[in-house]
Design a protein around this motif. Structure first.
Motif, PDB file in Angstrom:
ATOM      1  N   ARG A  93     -61.164 -93.145  26.837  1.00 31.72           N
ATOM      2  CA  ARG A  93     -60.268 -93.609  25.779  1.00 31.72           C
ATOM      3  C   ARG A  93     -60.530 -92.877  24.476  1.00 31.72           C
ATOM      4  O   ARG A  93     -59.606 -92.528  23.751  1.00 31.72           O
ATOM      5  CB  ARG A  93     -60.431 -95.120  25.580  1.00 31.72           C
ATOM      6  CG  ARG A  93     -59.740 -95.965  26.617  1.00 31.72           C
ATOM      7  CD  ARG A  93     -59.478 -97.367  26.101  1.00 31.72           C
ATOM      8  NE  ARG A  93     -60.691 -98.038  25.681  1.00 31.72           N
ATOM      9  CZ  ARG A  93     -61.431 -98.805  26.466  1.00 31.72           C
ATOM     10  NH1 ARG A  93     -61.083 -98.966  27.727  1.00 31.72           N
ATOM     11  NH2 ARG A  93     -62.514 -99.405  26.006  1.00 31.72           N
ATOM     12  N   VAL A  94     -61.814 -92.666  24.141  1.00 29.84           N
ATOM     13  CA  VAL A  94     -62.139 -91.948  22.909  1.00 29.84           C
ATOM     14  C   VAL A  94     -61.523 -90.549  22.942  1.00 29.84           C
ATOM     15  O   VAL A  94     -60.911 -90.093  21.965  1.00 29.84           O
ATOM     16  CB  VAL A  94     -63.669 -91.870  22.718  1.00 29.84           C
ATOM     17  CG1 VAL A  94     -64.012 -90.958  21.553  1.00 29.84           C
ATOM     18  CG2 VAL A  94     -64.245 -93.254  22.470  1.00 29.84           C
ATOM     19  N   ALA A  95     -61.681 -89.860  24.056  1.00 28.82           N
ATOM     20  CA  ALA A  95     -61.138 -88.503  24.169  1.00 28.82           C
ATOM     21  C   ALA A  95     -59.613 -88.517  24.098  1.00 28.82           C
ATOM     22  O   ALA A  95     -59.000 -87.676  23.411  1.00 28.82           O
ATOM     23  CB  ALA A  95     -61.606 -87.868  25.477  1.00 28.82           C
ATOM     24  N   GLU A  96     -58.969 -89.461  24.778  1.00 24.79           N
ATOM     25  CA  GLU A  96     -57.513 -89.507  24.790  1.00 24.79           C
ATOM     26  C   GLU A  96     -56.955 -89.785  23.400  1.00 24.79           C
ATOM     27  O   GLU A  96     -55.972 -89.171  22.975  1.00 24.79           O
ATOM     28  CB  GLU A  96     -57.027 -90.562  25.786  1.00 24.79           C
ATOM     29  CG  GLU A  96     -57.200 -90.157  27.242  1.00 24.79           C
ATOM     30  CD  GLU A  96     -56.602 -91.178  28.188  1.00 24.79           C
ATOM     31  OE1 GLU A  96     -56.138 -92.227  27.702  1.00 24.79           O
ATOM     32  OE2 GLU A  96     -56.588 -90.925  29.397  1.00 24.79           O
ATOM     33  N   VAL A  97     -57.576 -90.737  22.696  1.00 27.61           N
ATOM     34  CA  VAL A  97     -57.084 -91.066  21.364  1.00 27.61           C
ATOM     35  C   VAL A  97     -57.250 -89.880  20.430  1.00 27.61           C
ATOM     36  O   VAL A  97     -56.327 -89.481  19.705  1.00 27.61           O
ATOM     37  CB  VAL A  97     -57.819 -92.309  20.810  1.00 27.61           C
ATOM     38  CG1 VAL A  97     -57.501 -92.490  19.326  1.00 27.61           C
ATOM     39  CG2 VAL A  97     -57.400 -93.548  21.570  1.00 27.61           C
ATOM     40  N   THR A  98     -58.429 -89.283  20.422  1.00 26.75           N
ATOM     41  CA  THR A  98     -58.705 -88.199  19.484  1.00 26.75           C
ATOM     42  C   THR A  98     -57.832 -86.983  19.754  1.00 26.75           C
ATOM     43  O   THR A  98     -57.197 -86.436  18.841  1.00 26.75           O
ATOM     44  CB  THR A  98     -60.193 -87.806  19.563  1.00 26.75           C
ATOM     45  OG1 THR A  98     -60.994 -88.971  19.357  1.00 26.75           O
ATOM     46  CG2 THR A  98     -60.529 -86.787  18.496  1.00 26.75           C
ATOM     47  N   VAL A  99     -57.783 -86.543  21.020  1.00 27.74           N
ATOM     48  CA  VAL A  99     -56.981 -85.359  21.347  1.00 27.74           C
ATOM     49  C   VAL A  99     -55.483 -85.664  21.207  1.00 27.74           C
ATOM     50  O   VAL A  99     -54.708 -84.821  20.727  1.00 27.74           O
ATOM     51  CB  VAL A  99     -57.303 -84.868  22.770  1.00 27.74           C
ATOM     52  CG1 VAL A  99     -56.444 -83.673  23.137  1.00 27.74           C
ATOM     53  CG2 VAL A  99     -58.772 -84.511  22.867  1.00 27.74           C
ATOM     54  N   GLY A 100     -55.075 -86.859  21.601  1.00 24.49           N
ATOM     55  CA  GLY A 100     -53.671 -87.227  21.448  1.00 24.49           C
ATOM     56  C   GLY A 100     -53.231 -87.225  20.000  1.00 24.49           C
ATOM     57  O   GLY A 100     -52.135 -86.770  19.658  1.00 24.49           O
ATOM     58  N   VAL A 101     -54.106 -87.707  19.120  1.00 28.66           N
ATOM     59  CA  VAL A 101     -53.788 -87.700  17.693  1.00 28.66           C
ATOM     60  C   VAL A 101     -53.688 -86.266  17.180  1.00 28.66           C
ATOM     61  O   VAL A 101     -52.781 -85.914  16.409  1.00 28.66           O
ATOM     62  CB  VAL A 101     -54.868 -88.477  16.907  1.00 28.66           C
ATOM     63  CG1 VAL A 101     -54.729 -88.221  15.414  1.00 28.66           C
ATOM     64  CG2 VAL A 101     -54.729 -89.952  17.188  1.00 28.66           C
ATOM     65  N   ALA A 102     -54.627 -85.416  17.614  1.00 23.51           N
ATOM     66  CA  ALA A 102     -54.603 -84.027  17.151  1.00 23.51           C
ATOM     67  C   ALA A 102     -53.294 -83.346  17.538  1.00 23.51           C
ATOM     68  O   ALA A 102     -52.680 -82.638  16.731  1.00 23.51           O
ATOM     69  CB  ALA A 102     -55.800 -83.278  17.739  1.00 23.51           C
ATOM     70  N   ILE A 103     -52.839 -83.562  18.775  1.00 22.84           N
ATOM     71  CA  ILE A 103     -51.583 -82.953  19.211  1.00 22.84           C
ATOM     72  C   ILE A 103     -50.407 -83.508  18.423  1.00 22.84           C
ATOM     73  O   ILE A 103     -49.542 -82.769  17.943  1.00 22.84           O
ATOM     74  CB  ILE A 103     -51.388 -83.185  20.715  1.00 22.84           C
ATOM     75  CG1 ILE A 103     -52.432 -82.409  21.515  1.00 22.84           C
ATOM     76  CG2 ILE A 103     -49.985 -82.782  21.151  1.00 22.84           C
ATOM     77  CD1 ILE A 103     -52.408 -82.700  22.992  1.00 22.84           C
ATOM     78  N   GLY A 104     -50.365 -84.813  18.262  1.00 19.73           N
ATOM     79  CA  GLY A 104     -49.263 -85.430  17.533  1.00 19.73           C
ATOM     80  C   GLY A 104     -49.197 -84.978  16.089  1.00 19.73           C
ATOM     81  O   GLY A 104     -48.122 -84.697  15.550  1.00 19.73           O
ATOM     82  N   VAL A 105     -50.365 -84.923  15.449  1.00 20.04           N
ATOM     83  CA  VAL A 105     -50.413 -84.502  14.051  1.00 20.04           C
ATOM     84  C   VAL A 105     -49.967 -83.044  13.919  1.00 20.04           C
ATOM     85  O   VAL A 105     -49.183 -82.689  13.025  1.00 20.04           O
ATOM     86  CB  VAL A 105     -51.829 -84.699  13.475  1.00 20.04           C
ATOM     87  CG1 VAL A 105     -51.959 -84.001  12.124  1.00 20.04           C
ATOM     88  CG2 VAL A 105     -52.131 -86.173  13.323  1.00 20.04           C
ATOM     89  N   PHE A 106     -50.454 -82.196  14.813  1.00 23.90           N
ATOM     90  CA  PHE A 106     -50.111 -80.781  14.730  1.00 23.90           C
ATOM     91  C   PHE A 106     -48.609 -80.559  14.906  1.00 23.90           C
ATOM     92  O   PHE A 106     -47.962 -79.880  14.103  1.00 23.90           O
ATOM     93  CB  PHE A 106     -50.895 -79.999  15.787  1.00 23.90           C
ATOM     94  CG  PHE A 106     -50.530 -78.547  15.850  1.00 23.90           C
ATOM     95  CD1 PHE A 106     -51.006 -77.655  14.899  1.00 23.90           C
ATOM     96  CD2 PHE A 106     -49.697 -78.073  16.858  1.00 23.90           C
ATOM     97  CE1 PHE A 106     -50.655 -76.313  14.947  1.00 23.90           C
ATOM     98  CE2 PHE A 106     -49.351 -76.733  16.913  1.00 23.90           C
ATOM     99  CZ  PHE A 106     -49.829 -75.844  15.953  1.00 23.90           C
ATOM    100  N   VAL A 107     -48.043 -81.141  15.965  1.00 26.51           N
ATOM    101  CA  VAL A 107     -46.616 -80.959  16.217  1.00 26.51           C
ATOM    102  C   VAL A 107     -45.783 -81.587  15.100  1.00 26.51           C
ATOM    103  O   VAL A 107     -44.827 -80.980  14.597  1.00 26.51           O
ATOM    104  CB  VAL A 107     -46.239 -81.554  17.591  1.00 26.51           C
ATOM    105  CG1 VAL A 107     -44.733 -81.519  17.810  1.00 26.51           C
ATOM    106  CG2 VAL A 107     -46.957 -80.809  18.709  1.00 26.51           C
TER     107      VAL A 107
END
Length: 384
Positions: A93-107
């Motif tokens: 969950r930690v990895a999914e939240v962090t990486v998911g946020v990074a992708i969302g923020v970047f796009v």
């Protein structure tokens, strides 16, 4: 106009009232059981709730007071979403939240800078963010976080600098969650053993009640025991959840890995306990059918059930003390051998009950850690 039916008089109302009384009592009993179960669930999750609350506060303090971010609301959100109220899959969950946020923020930041904000821009941003996340991973939380953060950036964070701060807030929350995930109490490690003991105790209670029904042939009591036996699925659900949670703890917490062997041994009891409880239900049902049809079952079968219930209680005692129940094997083997010498009956119910007793002996031997095939070999075949 037709005359009123005689059955609609006071006698019918009395009959209906008498029939409704047990149903009302059963409903009250179920509501009390549900309330106790909810309180027990709250007590069981109290540490996770406190852990999420503390992690949220720490993440906010780091982002706001240490790094000086203005209203870093996603830092505590990331910490809470990552931790959750379950120990299972926390690191994922930690990895999914962090990486998911990074992708969302970047796009979101990139397309907002090029296209601006608006309805069709949000549609495009969310579709691209979710598509990118799906190409990189299949986690639902991973994809959802990418979409949510793309929306946040495109609507609430107009500048690139603010978007970068949002991304670092997510990293802060994920880091705090990662540290908190390593801090786990002993309770999740004890819970599989405790829940296994609850299941075995329930088997003992049902076996004694079935023995009593064989003795007196009380139909209502036998049917009541059958209703009780049919409510035991929740015990197995809780046992599986406790075993999965314990395994997740020893995998994710470096401080609890030394308990891995013990927790795995307890998780291996789920299958034989499942078999034992299912066979107990079949046995209880056949005893209820025999009582309903007036079929007699030899009293010696009731004695075997009493002895088997004592063995089940002994297994629960051993599990409660944190030991494998190997000390109970000789008693179980004795019960299994006694089933080959017991008197026989031509009635179907008697034969089914005897067969279920023998199956239960094998199941409980497996609960003590014996191989399932070796457990079957300990029970002599019945005479022809």
């Amino acid at each position: 106009m037709e005359p009123p039916s005689r059955s609609s008089g006071p006698r019918q109302h009395l009959t209906r009232g008498a029939a409704a009384a047990p149903q009302f009592g059963l409903a009250v009993a179920r509501s009390r059981t549900s309330l106790r179960a909810r309180r027990a669930r709250l007590r069981a999750k109290s540490f996770q709730i406190a852990q999420c609350a503390v992690a949220a506060g720490v993440a906010w303090v780091i982002a706001s007071d240490v790094l000086g971010h203005q209203t870093p609301f996603f830092a505590p959100i990331a910490a809470v979403v990552s931790l959750g109220t379950s120990y299972g899959q926390r690191l994922r969950r930690v990895a999914e939240v962090t990486v998911g946020v990074a992708i969302g923020v970047f796009v979101g930041d990139l397309l907002t800078h090029w296209l601006g904000s608006g309805g069709w821009q949000i549609t495009l941003i969310v579709s691209l963010a979710m598509s990118t996340a799906l190409l990189l991973g299949q986690g639902v939380l991973f994809v959802n976080q990418a979409a949510v953060q793309a929306i946040v950036v495109s609507t609430l964070v107009p500048s690139s600098g603010a978007a970068f701060i949002r991304w670092t807030d997510a990293l802060i929350g994920g880091a705090v969650a990662l540290v908190a995930a390593a801090v786990v109490p002993r309770a999740p490690l004890r819970r599989p053993r405790e829940q296994a003991g609850v299941v075995v105790r329930k088997i003992a209670v049902l076996l004694r009640a079935a023995a009593a029904s064989i003795g007196d042939g009380d139909v209502q009591r036998a049917l009541g025991v059958l209703r009780d036996a049919r409510t035991t699925d929740e015990l197995l659900v809780e046992l599986r959840a406790a075993a999965d949670e314990g395994l997740s703890v020893v995998r994710s917490s470096p401080f609890r890995r030394r308990h891995r062997g013990r927790v795995r041994a307890m998780a291996e009891l789920v299958e034989p306990l499942d078999f034992a409880l299912r066979n107990t239900r079949v046995l209880v049902r056949r005893v209820a059918v025999a009582a309903y049809r007036g079929e007699s079952i030899p009293p010696s079968y009731a004695a075997l059930l009493e002895e088997l219930a004592d063995c089940a209680d002994a297994i629960a005692d051993e599990l409660g003390a944190g030991r494998a129940a190997t000390a109970v094997r000789d008693r179980l083997v004795a019960v299994g051998r006694a089933t080959a010498r017991v008197e026989r009956s031509r009635g179907l119910s008697s034969e089914v009950v005897l067969a279920q007793i023998r199956s239960l002996v094998a199941d409980l031997l497996a609960v003590t850690g014996m191989d399932s095939l070796a457990a079957v070999d300990q029970i002599p075949p019945l005479a022809g």
